[in-house]
Design an enzyme around this catalytic site. Structure first.
Site, PDB file in Angstrom:
ATOM      1  N   GLU A  45       0.883  -1.159   0.000  1.00 15.63           N
ATOM      2  CA  GLU A  45       0.000   0.000   0.000  1.00 15.63           C
ATOM      3  C   GLU A  45       0.924   1.211   0.000  1.00 15.63           C
ATOM      4  O   GLU A  45       1.758   1.360   0.897  1.00 15.63           O
ATOM      5  CB  GLU A  45      -0.895  -0.028   1.247  1.00 15.63           C
ATOM      6  CG  GLU A  45      -1.935   1.068   1.327  1.00 15.63           C
ATOM      7  CD  GLU A  45      -3.092   0.907   0.345  1.00 15.63           C
ATOM      8  OE1 GLU A  45      -3.205  -0.157  -0.311  1.00 15.63           O
ATOM      9  OE2 GLU A  45      -3.880   1.860   0.214  1.00 15.63           O
ATOM     10  N   ASP A  56      -4.325  11.644   8.229  1.00  9.96           N
ATOM     11  CA  ASP A  56      -3.141  11.003   8.778  1.00  9.96           C
ATOM     12  C   ASP A  56      -2.661  11.692  10.047  1.00  9.96           C
ATOM     13  O   ASP A  56      -2.788  12.899  10.206  1.00  9.96           O
ATOM     14  CB  ASP A  56      -2.014  11.015   7.744  1.00  9.96           C
ATOM     15  CG  ASP A  56      -2.272  10.014   6.636  1.00  9.96           C
ATOM     16  OD1 ASP A  56      -2.356   8.808   6.950  1.00  9.96           O
ATOM     17  OD2 ASP A  56      -2.422  10.428   5.472  1.00  9.96           O
ATOM     18  N   TYR A 170     -11.124  -1.538   3.121  1.00 10.07           N
ATOM     19  CA  TYR A 170     -10.135  -1.104   4.109  1.00 10.07           C
ATOM     20  C   TYR A 170     -10.892  -0.801   5.400  1.00 10.07           C
ATOM     21  O   TYR A 170     -11.571   0.210   5.515  1.00 10.07           O
ATOM     22  CB  TYR A 170      -9.426   0.143   3.582  1.00 10.07           C
ATOM     23  CG  TYR A 170      -8.184   0.562   4.337  1.00 10.07           C
ATOM     24  CD1 TYR A 170      -8.177   0.690   5.725  1.00 10.07           C
ATOM     25  CD2 TYR A 170      -7.015   0.854   3.648  1.00 10.07           C
ATOM     26  CE1 TYR A 170      -7.034   1.075   6.401  1.00 10.07           C
ATOM     27  CE2 TYR A 170      -5.862   1.256   4.319  1.00 10.07           C
ATOM     28  CZ  TYR A 170      -5.878   1.369   5.697  1.00 10.07           C
ATOM     29  OH  TYR A 170      -4.744   1.771   6.361  1.00 10.07           O
TER      30      TYR A 170
END
Lengths: 264, 390
Positions: A45, A56, A170
């Protein structure tokens, strides 16, 4: 056949490390990713560095900054991906902030990524409701789709997201941005069982995972894959000037996670 | 339901974890519009707590100099010192109604942070504010005000350590705490429904201004001027004039050290289409799509994007957006102080400066309305250090 499809047809479990392309420099990044492949990971990934990665945490933000400071842009990323593709045939998923695709020109961007050897794209900030064009371009270039499923995704919506996730779904393990966490919440394990009942889509868990015991626990609960990101990026940050050292540590971590898959 | 898109602009480009909370806010927003109790409470706070209506002041001396009638909409007189209070009262009540236990916000100049902290104190909700480290330093007195109101102020060190980075950090906090936290967006930016929600609470500026100018001048104005970055004060005052095509709308954006330099925040003139912070709009970005840093003398005009409705008003040619330099804004700050005895925020002085520049294009005795979005005490130090350096 899409390489992700093939992977999950052939094996029940996969271990997937995450790297920011070009961190800390394009050359070092390539060496680190090749080392990860050598350690036996089953897919990659890869994140394209973005100036403002809102999903993030600090570790991956810093990683993106190192890459950007080293001059990494869309073109450099394409070049790195092509070199990785020459080195290995394992599936490559991209994690992208949409502005990078949009600014490149979407018609061009998806085609270039596919040509470089990418197999699937997760556009972090393109939710299902905004993804008509994203979907269409993925299909046009035979790229798999990856969607995020979060703890607050209602079941009816999860059903849809699982259907649209043609590469894998995911599963975000916890609330919050990316980053290392000590414990995988019990609810994550329950969510895996719920999702499994809804669809056959491969379920890959990410956010907060950092050791083989957690990977094992996730596989036991029904996950098909596990992604480790921040824990690896931390090693790169710590040893960015001694990349062989980082390589060794990363290979050890990946090796121990791959072993979970192999020995089960 | 509010529109999700303004032409090509707007939308809701967010990570999955924010989809559900945004849907809930959209629903709650629809509910309050039809809820008499909410409206009564909102109006009561606007009048009894915040001091609405704000006056529309005829600027006698400026008008004499220019030969055009200048009217100033005095949001600088609103409690808190800027138009931001209109929005934080509304969103604060909404957060409470939705049962949220904690509110967070970003701030640039500190005005939105102050307005949010104030409302948190009033409504008994704990408040955490994200503010770029650079802004924490250049707006120290606003930090102190927030802290006195009981808010926790987080200095943000990432990126350019200004407004964009404060929004990043606030969004990260929200993603981690969506269950019990309400993110009070300070401007008409971000994912749907925030641009529409913030507009809704700022429309009061336009509503009053329209009534007041009709009362004072007996006609609609020839033009309305406001400063624009995210664009909430501008949308607020534009809102009640957009349908009157004869009323020209002007947005003043920060041209910093000049549009030909790299030191500006002129998104509408120099930006390109992009998708960021939840919206498709115009952004200052690099050749490879990285969001760029900005420059303005004002911390409140230091965001590299713009609200989607402004991008649309520009594309559809309904409004005109022009850059105003730091120097022009500073000159307007002094002029307004010397001639009218008003200290307006340097942000608002961009609008004043644009009105001064454009005035001669209007016939003698034309009526020009300028939104003074905030008061200028916070900029005194900034003003004097700019003057000394020139």
């Amino acid at each position: 056949m899409n390489r992700f499809k093939q992977l999950f047809n052939e094996q029940q479990h996969a271990f997937i490390p995450f790297f920011t392309l070009g961190d800390p420099t394009p050359a070092k990044s390539l060496a680190l990713i090749k080392a990860a492949v050598d350690a036996g990971c089953h897919a990659l990934e890869l994140g394209m560095p973005f100036s403002d990665p809102i999903a993030d945490g600090p570790v991956i933000q810093a990683s993106a900054k190192r890459a950007l400071d080293a001059g990494v842009d869309f073109t450099v990323c394409l070049d790195l991906i092509a070199q990785i593709r020459q080195y290995t045939q394992i599936p490559i998923g991209m994690l992208m902030y949409y502005n990078l695709l949009f600014h490149r020109g979407v018609e061009v961007a998806y085609r270039e990524l596919a040509a470089a050897g990418v197999d699937a794209i997760l556009a972090v900030d393109v939710p299902l409701e905004e993804s008509a064009q994203h979907q269409q371009l993925l299909q046009q270039h035979d790229l798999g789709a990856i969607y995020l499923l979060t703890p607050n995704t209602p079941e009816s919506r999860a059903q849809q997201l699982l259907t649209y996730s043609t590469a894998f779904a995911y599963v975000v393990s916890d609330y919050g941005t990316t980053g290392v966490r000590d414990v995988i919440p019990q609810t994550t394990l329950q969510r895996l069982q719920t999702y499994r009942k809804l669809a056959d889509t491969p379920l890959v868990v990410g956010f907060g995972i950092n050791k083989p015991e957690q990977v094992q626990a996730l596989f036991n609960a029904g996950a098909n894959g596990a992604i480790i990101g921040s824990a690896i990026i931390k090693m790169i940050a710590a040893d960015q000037h001694d990349i062989t050292q980082a390589q060794t540590k990363i290979q050890e971590l990946i090796g121990s996670c791959v072993e979970v898959v192999v020995t089960e | 339901m509010q529109p999700k898109y303004y032409g090509d602009f707007g939308g809701s480009f967010v990570p999955e974890s924010l989809v559900q909370p945004l849907t809930e806010i959209e629903q709650a927003f629809a509910d309050i519009k039809a809820c008499a109790d909410f409206q009564a409470e909102y109006e009561n706070l606007l009048t009894q707590y915040a001091g609405r209506a704000t006056p529309l002041t005829f600027a006698k001396n400026l008008s004499r100099i220019l030969g055009r009638k200048i009217f100033l909409k005095r949001e600088d007189l609103l409690h808190g010192g800027a138009h931001k209070t209109n929005n934080t009262i509304g969103q604060g009540l909404l957060a409470k109604r939705m049962g949220k236990k904690r509110i967070i916000a970003e701030t640039g100049a500190g005005q939105h942070g102050v307005a949010t902290a104030m409302i948190g104190a009033l409504l008994g909700l704990p408040v955490e504010i994200y503010m770029g480290r650079v802004d924490v330093e250049r707006q120290a007195s606003n930090v102190k005000r927030m802290q006195l109101f009981g808010a926790k102020v987080h200095g943000v060190d990432s990126g350019s350590a200004t407004l964009k980075d404060a929004i990043n950090e606030a969004m990260r906090d929200w993603i981690a705490n969506v269950e019990d936290t309400f993110y009070v967006f300070g401007s008409t930016v971000g994912p749907h429904p925030f641009p529409a929600l913030v507009r809704y609470f700022q429309e009061i500026i336009g509503k009053e201004a329209r009534e007041q100018i009709l009362q004072q001048a007996n006609v609609l104005p020839d033009a309305v001027f406001a400063c624009v970055n995210g664009g909430s004060n501008a949308i607020g005052i534009f809102s009640r004039f957009i349908d009157d095509e004869k009323v020209q709308l002007f947005g003043a954006e920060a041209a910093g050290q000049g549009l030909s330099t790299d030191y500006h925040a002129a998104t509408l003139e120099k930006g390109e289409q992009g998708v960021f912070h939840g919206m498709r709009s115009l952004f200052l970005q690099s050749a490879s799509g990285q969001i760029e840093e900005t420059h303005s003398i004002c911390a409140g005009l230091d965001y590299p994007g713009v609200g989607p409705e402004h991008a649309y008003l520009q594309a559809s040619k309904r409004a005109t957006y022009l850059g105003v330099t730091d120097q022009e804004a500073v000159n307007a700050y002094r002029l307004l102080a010397e001639r009218e005895g008003i200290l307006a925020a340097l942000e608002s002085c961009h609008a004043v400066a644009l009105a001064l520049r454009e005035a001669e294009k209007f016939p003698a005795q034309a009526n020009l309305v300028v939104n003074l979005s905030g008061r200028g005490d916070k900029d005194l130090q900034n003003y004097f250090s700019h003057v000394e350096n020139c």
